[in-house]
Write a protein that holds these residues in place. Structure first.
Motif, PDB file in Angstrom:
ATOM      1  N   SER A 115      -2.287  17.759 -14.778  1.00 30.51           N
ATOM      2  CA  SER A 115      -1.123  18.117 -14.238  1.00 30.51           C
ATOM      3  C   SER A 115      -0.658  19.312 -14.845  1.00 30.51           C
ATOM      4  N   GLY A 116      -0.244  20.627 -14.134  1.00 30.81           N
ATOM      5  CA  GLY A 116       0.125  21.721 -14.962  1.00 30.81           C
ATOM      6  C   GLY A 116       1.374  21.606 -15.599  1.00 30.81           C
ATOM      7  N   ARG A 117       2.089  20.331 -15.343  1.00 27.56           N
ATOM      8  CA  ARG A 117       3.369  20.327 -15.943  1.00 27.56           C
ATOM      9  C   ARG A 117       3.325  19.177 -17.009  1.00 27.56           C
ATOM     10  N   ALA A 118       2.353  18.601 -17.452  1.00 27.68           N
ATOM     11  CA  ALA A 118       2.123  17.798 -18.675  1.00 27.68           C
ATOM     12  C   ALA A 118       2.948  18.077 -19.771  1.00 27.68           C
ATOM     13  N   ASP A 119       3.157  17.227 -20.720  1.00 23.45           N
ATOM     14  CA  ASP A 119       4.001  17.493 -21.696  1.00 23.45           C
ATOM     15  C   ASP A 119       2.844  17.587 -23.023  1.00 23.45           C
ATOM     16  N   LYS A 120       3.535  17.961 -24.314  1.00 26.15           N
ATOM     17  CA  LYS A 120       2.434  18.176 -25.439  1.00 26.15           C
ATOM     18  C   LYS A 120       1.821  16.979 -25.757  1.00 26.15           C
ATOM     19  N   ALA A 121       2.471  15.780 -25.686  1.00 26.67           N
ATOM     20  CA  ALA A 121       1.779  14.504 -25.842  1.00 26.67           C
ATOM     21  C   ALA A 121       0.778  13.948 -25.185  1.00 26.67           C
ATOM     22  N   GLN A 122       0.780  14.484 -23.849  1.00 25.53           N
ATOM     23  CA  GLN A 122      -0.322  14.239 -22.824  1.00 25.53           C
ATOM     24  C   GLN A 122      -1.302  15.133 -23.036  1.00 25.53           C
ATOM     25  N   VAL A 123      -1.005  16.263 -23.332  1.00 21.28           N
ATOM     26  CA  VAL A 123      -2.256  17.272 -23.817  1.00 21.28           C
ATOM     27  C   VAL A 123      -3.132  16.687 -24.815  1.00 21.28           C
ATOM     28  N   GLY A 124      -2.364  16.400 -26.102  1.00 22.91           N
ATOM     29  CA  GLY A 124      -3.011  15.896 -27.371  1.00 22.91           C
ATOM     30  C   GLY A 124      -3.660  14.724 -27.029  1.00 22.91           C
ATOM     31  N   ALA A 125      -3.020  13.759 -26.262  1.00 20.40           N
ATOM     32  CA  ALA A 125      -3.800  12.606 -26.016  1.00 20.40           C
ATOM     33  C   ALA A 125      -5.053  12.895 -25.334  1.00 20.40           C
ATOM     34  N   MET A 126      -5.071  13.773 -24.423  1.00 20.49           N
ATOM     35  CA  MET A 126      -6.483  14.070 -23.464  1.00 20.49           C
ATOM     36  C   MET A 126      -7.489  14.829 -24.378  1.00 20.49           C
ATOM     37  N   VAL A 127      -6.878  15.915 -25.107  1.00 20.36           N
ATOM     38  CA  VAL A 127      -7.607  16.583 -26.121  1.00 20.36           C
ATOM     39  C   VAL A 127      -8.587  15.445 -26.905  1.00 20.36           C
ATOM     40  N   THR A 128      -7.758  14.329 -27.467  1.00 20.41           N
ATOM     41  CA  THR A 128      -8.351  13.517 -28.065  1.00 20.41           C
ATOM     42  C   THR A 128      -9.456  12.792 -27.497  1.00 20.41           C
ATOM     43  N   ARG A 129      -9.159  12.187 -26.563  1.00 22.68           N
ATOM     44  CA  ARG A 129     -10.164  11.447 -25.573  1.00 22.68           C
ATOM     45  C   ARG A 129     -11.228  12.216 -25.238  1.00 22.68           C
ATOM     46  N   LEU A 130     -11.035  13.364 -24.804  1.00 19.38           N
ATOM     47  CA  LEU A 130     -12.077  14.236 -24.400  1.00 19.38           C
ATOM     48  C   LEU A 130     -13.142  15.021 -25.431  1.00 19.38           C
ATOM     49  N   LEU A 131     -12.637  14.780 -26.585  1.00 17.61           N
ATOM     50  CA  LEU A 131     -13.429  15.470 -27.705  1.00 17.61           C
ATOM     51  C   LEU A 131     -13.905  14.337 -28.753  1.00 17.61           C
ATOM     52  N   ARG A 132     -13.374  13.029 -28.324  1.00 19.21           N
ATOM     53  CA  ARG A 132     -13.694  11.639 -28.713  1.00 19.21           C
ATOM     54  C   ARG A 132     -13.243  11.674 -30.086  1.00 19.21           C
ATOM     55  N   LEU A 133     -12.025  12.192 -30.434  1.00 17.86           N
ATOM     56  CA  LEU A 133     -11.480  12.145 -31.823  1.00 17.86           C
ATOM     57  C   LEU A 133     -10.828  10.664 -32.229  1.00 17.86           C
ATOM     58  N   ASP A 134     -10.536  10.711 -33.491  1.00 16.90           N
ATOM     59  CA  ASP A 134      -9.818   9.344 -33.951  1.00 16.90           C
ATOM     60  C   ASP A 134      -8.259   9.449 -33.771  1.00 16.90           C
ATOM     61  N   ALA A 135      -7.847  10.543 -33.747  1.00 22.24           N
ATOM     62  CA  ALA A 135      -6.534  10.743 -33.570  1.00 22.24           C
ATOM     63  C   ALA A 135      -6.171  12.244 -33.004  1.00 22.24           C
ATOM     64  N   PRO A 136      -4.851  12.631 -32.380  1.00 28.41           N
ATOM     65  CA  PRO A 136      -4.755  13.689 -31.959  1.00 28.41           C
ATOM     66  C   PRO A 136      -4.819  14.602 -33.040  1.00 28.41           C
ATOM     67  N   PRO A 137      -5.334  16.044 -33.161  1.00 27.06           N
ATOM     68  CA  PRO A 137      -5.128  16.822 -34.125  1.00 27.06           C
ATOM     69  C   PRO A 137      -3.594  17.439 -34.201  1.00 27.06           C
ATOM     70  N   LYS A 138      -3.287  17.606 -35.427  1.00 24.17           N
ATOM     71  CA  LYS A 138      -1.856  17.885 -35.696  1.00 24.17           C
ATOM     72  C   LYS A 138      -2.069  19.500 -36.636  1.00 24.17           C
ATOM     73  N   PRO A 139      -0.978  20.301 -36.450  1.00 27.02           N
ATOM     74  CA  PRO A 139       0.012  20.291 -35.632  1.00 27.02           C
ATOM     75  C   PRO A 139      -0.504  20.474 -34.140  1.00 27.02           C
ATOM     76  N   ALA A 140       0.575  20.493 -33.128  1.00 30.94           N
ATOM     77  CA  ALA A 140       0.411  20.692 -31.735  1.00 30.94           C
ATOM     78  C   ALA A 140      -0.296  21.750 -31.318  1.00 30.94           C
ATOM     79  N   ASP A 141      -0.153  23.009 -32.336  1.00 30.81           N
ATOM     80  CA  ASP A 141      -0.787  24.283 -32.061  1.00 30.81           C
ATOM     81  C   ASP A 141      -2.148  24.198 -32.133  1.00 30.81           C
TER      82      ASP A 141
END
Lengths: 177, 177
Positions: A115-141
């Motif tokens: 979705s082109g209108r996803a929020d920061k949290a959703q993007v962070g969650a998907m990045v975490t999943r797609l890269l198989r990380l333990d936690a969302p990278p911080k900061p959001a940037d």
């Protein structure tokens, strides 16, 4: 393909390196933030960003740079800083002959979340999943920079086809002119 | 004081070098335009601007850089390009330790014509008169770059007093904190 994603900003410039090809699991190679002090002079901040980006290019040797395409939004001051920081990142890559690609925020969100209108949290969650990380990278940037790199790897085949079509069209026009 | 004025833009970056002090006749040392092809990739255009500005810094060794402060106006696309080109100019100067000053378009117009709402022709006419030239410099971007340099020379004494006041205030705050 190894891509350095840059989420540009004067105060915090997110940087993330992702390796892989479309259709295969992706790998995070590095992630971080280039910071400059808000009370420093603008010229000095740009020099600091240049140094930071150069360090990432030296260390990770990406084949592509993916930067957020900046639009003029509500906060004019922030947008100007973003445009200036992105200019420095693009300059550093282009000087080394590294191709630069621009993706809009909604392209990036759509690529990683659907979705082109996803929020920061959703993007962070998907990045975490797609890269198989333990936690969302911080900061959001930093997470956004990784999302940009992922978006680029996934969109690259389509973009290449487009560029080839444009080039072929130009050649044709040149022949018939 | 020798000042390099830069009227930033991706397609045409006006550059002008003016020498002098406030209250005395000023001298034009050089004027020109750094151009980049509109159909080139953004990264390459920024590299071309960097090369162009570096050449001007090498040749004229200015003590100050005066750049137009970019605001988000009507044409978003143009404003982004302007912000990016100005970032490259500021980066080049700051890397050499040359102080960078920003002036708004209305400050520049007011400095050279007396009115912050003067048009291009009026600015061109006053630049011609103030620098004792035979004709207005062309294109308009070149004249605007000279106007920026003139504005900086004339505003510098006031700006220095302001900076000293701010520095003094900070020192005072530091002592009482």
């Amino acid at each position: 393909m190894r891509v350095l994603g840059v989420d540009p900003g004067l105060t915090r410039c997110g940087v993330g390196v992702v390796e892989g090809v479309a259709g295969r699991p992706l790998t995070m190679v590095g992630v971080g933030v280039v910071r400059t002090p808000a009370d420093a002079e603008l010229g000095h901040r740009l020099v600091e960003i240049e140094r930071g980006i150069e360090r990432w290019l030296d260390e990770y040797r990406p084949e592509r740079l993916a930067v957020e395409r900046v639009f003029s939004q509500h906060n004019v001051r922030t947008v100007m800083g973003t445009a200036q920081a992105s200019a420095v990142a693009m300059l550093c890559a282009a000087r080394r002959g590294i191709p630069v690609a621009l993706h809009t925020p909604s392209e990036v969100k759509a690529a990683v979340t659907g979705s082109g209108r996803a929020d920061k949290a959703q993007v962070g969650a998907m990045v975490t999943r797609l890269l198989r990380l333990d936690a969302p990278p911080k900061p959001a940037d930093a997470a956004d920079a990784l999302a940009l790199a992922i978006c680029h790897i996934w969109r690259a085949p389509a973009q290449n086809r487009l560029q080839q079509a444009v080039a072929a069209h130009r050649t044709l026009k040149g022949r018939t002119a």
